[in-house]
Design an enzyme around this catalytic site. Structure first.
Site, PDB file in Angstrom:
ATOM      1  N   GLN A 185      -7.186  -0.870   2.271  1.00  0.00           N
ATOM      2  CA  GLN A 185      -6.340  -0.556   4.170  1.00  0.00           C
ATOM      3  C   GLN A 185      -6.718   0.798   4.731  1.00  0.00           C
ATOM      4  O   GLN A 185      -6.795   1.423   4.149  1.00  0.00           O
ATOM      5  CB  GLN A 185      -5.046  -0.399   3.473  1.00  0.00           C
ATOM      6  CG  GLN A 185      -3.971  -0.535   4.852  1.00  0.00           C
ATOM      7  CD  GLN A 185      -2.211   0.211   5.454  1.00  0.00           C
ATOM      8  OE1 GLN A 185      -2.350   1.001   4.170  1.00  0.00           O
ATOM      9  NE2 GLN A 185      -1.227  -0.945   5.313  1.00  0.00           N
TER      10      GLN A 185
ATOM     11  N   CYS B 193       2.707   3.516   9.841  1.00  0.00           N
ATOM     12  CA  CYS B 193       2.465   4.525   9.026  1.00  0.00           C
ATOM     13  C   CYS B 193       3.343   5.210  10.277  1.00  0.00           C
ATOM     14  O   CYS B 193       3.343   5.370  11.106  1.00  0.00           O
ATOM     15  CB  CYS B 193       1.448   5.454   8.733  1.00  0.00           C
ATOM     16  SG  CYS B 193       1.740   6.748   8.015  1.00  0.00           S
TER      17      CYS B 193
ATOM     18  N   GLY C 254       7.435  -2.210  -2.779  1.00  0.00           N
ATOM     19  CA  GLY C 254       6.577  -0.662  -2.518  1.00  0.00           C
ATOM     20  C   GLY C 254       7.712   0.172  -3.735  1.00  0.00           C
ATOM     21  O   GLY C 254       7.788   0.182  -4.895  1.00  0.00           O
ATOM     22  N   ARG C 255       8.903   0.648  -2.820  1.00  0.00           N
ATOM     23  CA  ARG C 255       9.290   1.903  -4.024  1.00  0.00           C
ATOM     24  C   ARG C 255      10.171   1.325  -4.986  1.00  0.00           C
ATOM     25  O   ARG C 255      10.066   1.655  -5.983  1.00  0.00           O
ATOM     26  CB  ARG C 255      10.245   2.108  -3.077  1.00  0.00           C
ATOM     27  CG  ARG C 255      10.035   3.295  -1.884  1.00  0.00           C
ATOM     28  CD  ARG C 255      10.666   3.847  -1.148  1.00  0.00           C
ATOM     29  NE  ARG C 255      11.131   2.675  -0.353  1.00  0.00           N
ATOM     30  CZ  ARG C 255      12.448   3.046   0.727  1.00  0.00           C
ATOM     31  NH1 ARG C 255      12.589   3.744   1.365  1.00  0.00           N
ATOM     32  NH2 ARG C 255      12.756   1.097   1.527  1.00  0.00           N
TER      33      ARG C 255
ATOM     34  N   PRO D 170       0.932  -1.369  -0.409  1.00  0.00           N
ATOM     35  CA  PRO D 170      -0.640  -0.141  -0.279  1.00  0.00           C
ATOM     36  C   PRO D 170       0.710   1.279  -0.328  1.00  0.00           C
ATOM     37  O   PRO D 170       1.945   1.018   1.445  1.00  0.00           O
ATOM     38  CB  PRO D 170      -0.720   0.135   0.952  1.00  0.00           C
ATOM     39  CG  PRO D 170       0.697  -1.073   2.404  1.00  0.00           C
ATOM     40  CD  PRO D 170       1.177  -1.744   1.321  1.00  0.00           C
TER      41      PRO D 170
ATOM     42  N   ASN E 263       8.733  -7.222   4.353  1.00  0.00           N
ATOM     43  CA  ASN E 263       8.279  -6.114   3.414  1.00  0.00           C
ATOM     44  C   ASN E 263       9.921  -5.204   3.632  1.00  0.00           C
ATOM     45  O   ASN E 263      10.426  -4.687   4.963  1.00  0.00           O
ATOM     46  CB  ASN E 263       7.610  -5.179   4.110  1.00  0.00           C
ATOM     47  CG  ASN E 263       7.537  -4.007   3.089  1.00  0.00           C
ATOM     48  OD1 ASN E 263       7.080  -2.971   3.622  1.00  0.00           O
ATOM     49  ND2 ASN E 263       7.210  -3.392   2.005  1.00  0.00           N
ATOM     50  N   GLY E 264      10.314  -4.243   2.831  1.00  0.00           N
ATOM     51  CA  GLY E 264      11.776  -3.587   3.113  1.00  0.00           C
ATOM     52  C   GLY E 264      12.922  -3.920   2.219  1.00  0.00           C
ATOM     53  O   GLY E 264      12.926  -5.140   2.587  1.00  0.00           O
ATOM     54  N   ASP E 265      12.884  -2.945   1.418  1.00  0.00           N
ATOM     55  CA  ASP E 265      14.387  -2.731   0.212  1.00  0.00           C
ATOM     56  C   ASP E 265      14.416  -4.408  -0.781  1.00  0.00           C
ATOM     57  O   ASP E 265      15.198  -4.429  -0.566  1.00  0.00           O
ATOM     58  CB  ASP E 265      15.073  -2.745   1.559  1.00  0.00           C
ATOM     59  CG  ASP E 265      15.291  -1.831   2.180  1.00  0.00           C
ATOM     60  OD1 ASP E 265      14.984  -0.763   2.288  1.00  0.00           O
ATOM     61  OD2 ASP E 265      16.256  -1.299   3.241  1.00  0.00           O
TER      62      ASP E 265
ATOM     63  N   LYS F 190      -0.593  -5.008   8.545  1.00  0.00           N
ATOM     64  CA  LYS F 190       0.922  -4.578   8.211  1.00  0.00           C
ATOM     65  C   LYS F 190       1.238  -3.538   8.923  1.00  0.00           C
ATOM     66  O   LYS F 190       0.827  -2.596   9.036  1.00  0.00           O
ATOM     67  CB  LYS F 190       0.414  -3.499   6.565  1.00  0.00           C
ATOM     68  CG  LYS F 190       2.004  -3.021   6.757  1.00  0.00           C
ATOM     69  CD  LYS F 190       1.972  -2.976   4.710  1.00  0.00           C
ATOM     70  CE  LYS F 190       2.991  -2.215   4.503  1.00  0.00           C
ATOM     71  NZ  LYS F 190       3.421  -0.879   4.826  1.00  0.00           N
TER      72      LYS F 190
HETATM   73  C1  LIG Z   1       5.130   6.944  -1.131  1.00  0.00           C
HETATM   74  C2  LIG Z   1       5.108   5.950   0.225  1.00  0.00           C
HETATM   75  C3  LIG Z   1       3.380   5.924   0.597  1.00  0.00           C
HETATM   76  C4  LIG Z   1       3.833   4.753   1.092  1.00  0.00           C
HETATM   77  N1  LIG Z   1       2.386   4.782   1.663  1.00  0.00           N
HETATM   78  C5  LIG Z   1       2.063   3.808   2.556  1.00  0.00           C
HETATM   79  C6  LIG Z   1       0.677   3.437   2.877  1.00  0.00           C
HETATM   80  O1  LIG Z   1      -0.362   4.072   2.541  1.00  0.00           O
HETATM   81  N2  LIG Z   1       0.380   2.233   3.712  1.00  0.00           N
HETATM   82  C7  LIG Z   1       0.974   1.733   4.118  1.00  0.00           C
HETATM   83  O2  LIG Z   1       0.734   0.859   4.991  1.00  0.00           O
HETATM   84  N3  LIG Z   1       2.942   1.889   3.678  1.00  0.00           N
HETATM   85  C8  LIG Z   1       2.769   2.549   3.274  1.00  0.00           C
HETATM   86  N4  LIG Z   1       3.889   2.987   2.511  1.00  0.00           N
HETATM   87  C9  LIG Z   1       5.352   1.806   3.228  1.00  0.00           C
HETATM   88  C10 LIG Z   1       5.301   1.131   2.120  1.00  0.00           C
HETATM   89  O3  LIG Z   1       3.765   0.224   2.172  1.00  0.00           O
HETATM   90  C11 LIG Z   1       6.760  -0.114   2.458  1.00  0.00           C
HETATM   91  O4  LIG Z   1       6.760  -0.399   3.946  1.00  0.00           O
HETATM   92  C12 LIG Z   1       7.827   0.976   2.872  1.00  0.00           C
HETATM   93  O5  LIG Z   1       8.304   1.404   1.449  1.00  0.00           O
HETATM   94  C13 LIG Z   1       8.827  -0.482   2.585  1.00  0.00           C
HETATM   95  O6  LIG Z   1       8.790  -1.165   1.587  1.00  0.00           O
HETATM   96  P1  LIG Z   1       9.905  -0.737   0.099  1.00  0.00           P
HETATM   97  O7  LIG Z   1      11.473  -0.706   0.604  1.00  0.00           O
HETATM   98  O8  LIG Z   1       9.306  -1.872  -0.608  1.00  0.00           O
HETATM   99  O9  LIG Z   1       9.433   0.549  -0.666  1.00  0.00           O
HETATM  100  C14 LIG Z   1       4.259   3.935   2.180  1.00  0.00           C
HETATM  101  C15 LIG Z   1       5.835   3.987   1.435  1.00  0.00           C
HETATM  102  C16 LIG Z   1       6.495   5.152   0.246  1.00  0.00           C
HETATM  103  C17 LIG Z   1       7.083   4.825  -0.426  1.00  0.00           C
END
Ligand SMILES: Cc1cc2nc3c(=O)[nH]c(=O)nc-3n(C[C@H](O)[C@H](O)[C@H](O)COP(=O)(O)O)c2cc1C
Length: 330
Positions: A72, A102, A228-229, A18, A204-206, A141
């Site tokens: 979510q 969050c 995510g990113r 998300p 999750n993460g990186d 989450k």
């Molecule tokens: C622009 C952005 C918006 C995000 N919005 C949410 C969100 O709405 N809900 C949530 O649970 N996490 C949110 N996250 C966190 C991501 O879901 C994820 O946990 C975090 O980016 C780490 O994963 P990654 O390294 O694959 O990006 C957000 C992250 C980013 C970068």
């Protein structure tokens, strides 16, 4: 196979995380086409939903082609969360996810998001009430903990499982870390290795390379990867990871024509969904990734991210295609 209630996913599913202002219907369409197995909406405020705030309600938009999909929500007030879960249940997603991760100040100061990691009894109580309130599977989450000194994720995950959640996704950072440093997957593996855990545990993460996804599966034993990113402006990441898992080989990156086509479709879907003004505005953040690494691309990108007219953005994309049609992406 991985199961979340009645939702069946393939082995080691890839989940679209998300992401506020990112994981909306246009972007989800592209990720689904590229192989995302389960997707989540942006987080939706429970308070906003029960006030019928337009900004929150539009985030409930989900489509058949997206299934399985989770909606979510976040909040920390029992009454609002229960009312919100009724609204979300009536919308008919496959899964309802609670955001306990969050890190943003305006969310945590109300004890919502990762703020609730300072009050585990409340976290468990809220979750239990929400699980009881809906017939849909509820997932959570969250992050490792509030700070480095208060990481109790093994116990927290088990307690959430015991009150009925059907899967958990864990971002390997604390709230205090925000997005700094590296995600630590070891505590997530400890959650998975707890012999009492029987629900899927997603890491999750990186996860930013196919190799990282494989490491999450093989070295950490997790049930799936939430991404995510790495997918922002690059929905092909899902396909690339799947291909690497299946063959051990890397797919060549998408060429310029493929990228322009995706960017065009993304913008058009955003306009169809939200109208020209918002569609143009909200698609901007994706362009630098769609066209990452192209030398001297700045004038084209500038036009894409400063024009308010869709026709001008489409024209900039066409010009970029003409100029870089043969660019060899690394
Ligand atoms: C622009 C952005 C918006 C995000 N919005 C949410 C969100 O709405 N809900 C949530 O649970 N996490 C949110 N996250 C966190 C991501 O879901 C994820 O946990 C975090 O980016 C780490 O994963 P990654 O390294 O694959 O990006 C957000 C992250 C980013 C970068």
């Amino acid at each position: 196979m991985v199961k979340i209630g009645a939702v069946e996913l393939p082995d080691f599913p890839l989940l679209l995380a998300p992401m506020e202002d990112v994981s909306d219907p246009p972007f989800r369409t592209l990720c689904k086409e590229q192989g995302a197995d389960l997707m989540y909406t942006e987080f939706i405020s429970s308070e906003g939903l029960i006030r019928d705030a337009a900004k929150s309600v539009i985030k409930l938009d989900i489509y058949e082609k997206e299934r399985p999909i989770g909606i979510q929500i976040f909040g920390a007030e029992m009454d609002s969360m229960l009312q919100a879960i009724d609204i979300v249940t009536a919308t008919g997603p496959d899964i309802i996810d609670i955001n306990f991760g969050c890190p943003v100040k305006k969310v945590v100061c109300k004890n919502a998001g990762a703020g609730i990691l300072r009050d585990i009894p409340l976290m468990v109580k809220l979750t239990e009430a929400m699980v009881k309130r809906t017939h849909l599977p509820v997932t959570v989450k969250t992050r490792l903990g509030w700070d480095h000194n208060s990481i109790r994720i093994v116990e927290v995950a088990e307690r959430l499982q015991d009150v009925g959640i059907q899967a958990i996704s864990i971002h390997g950072r604390t709230r205090v870390q925000m997005y700094k440093g590296h995600a630590d997957w070891k505590p997530i593996a400890e959650v998975k290795n707890n012999p009492r855990m029987h629900i899927p545990v997603f890491g999750n993460g990186d996860v930013d390379t196919p190799e990282a996804a494989v490491r999450m599966r093989d070295a950490y034993g997790l049930d799936g990867a939430m991404i995510g990113r790495a997918s922002i402006g690059y929905p092909w990441f899902f396909r690339e990871v799947k291909h690497f898992i299946a063959t051990g080989e890397h797919l060549p990156p998408p060429d310029m024509a493929t990228r322009v086509e995706a960017a065009r479709r993304h913008l058009q879907m955003a306009i169809d969904w939200k109208g020209e003004k918002l569609g143009v505005l909200e698609t901007r953040r994706h362009y630098s990734n769609y066209f990452k690494g192209i030398p001297n691309f700045k004038p084209y990108r500038s036009k894409m991210v400063t024009s308010d007219e869709a026709s001008e953005v489409f024209a900039a994309m066409d010009e970029a295609l003409e100029a870089f049609a043969d660019y060899a992406f690394a």
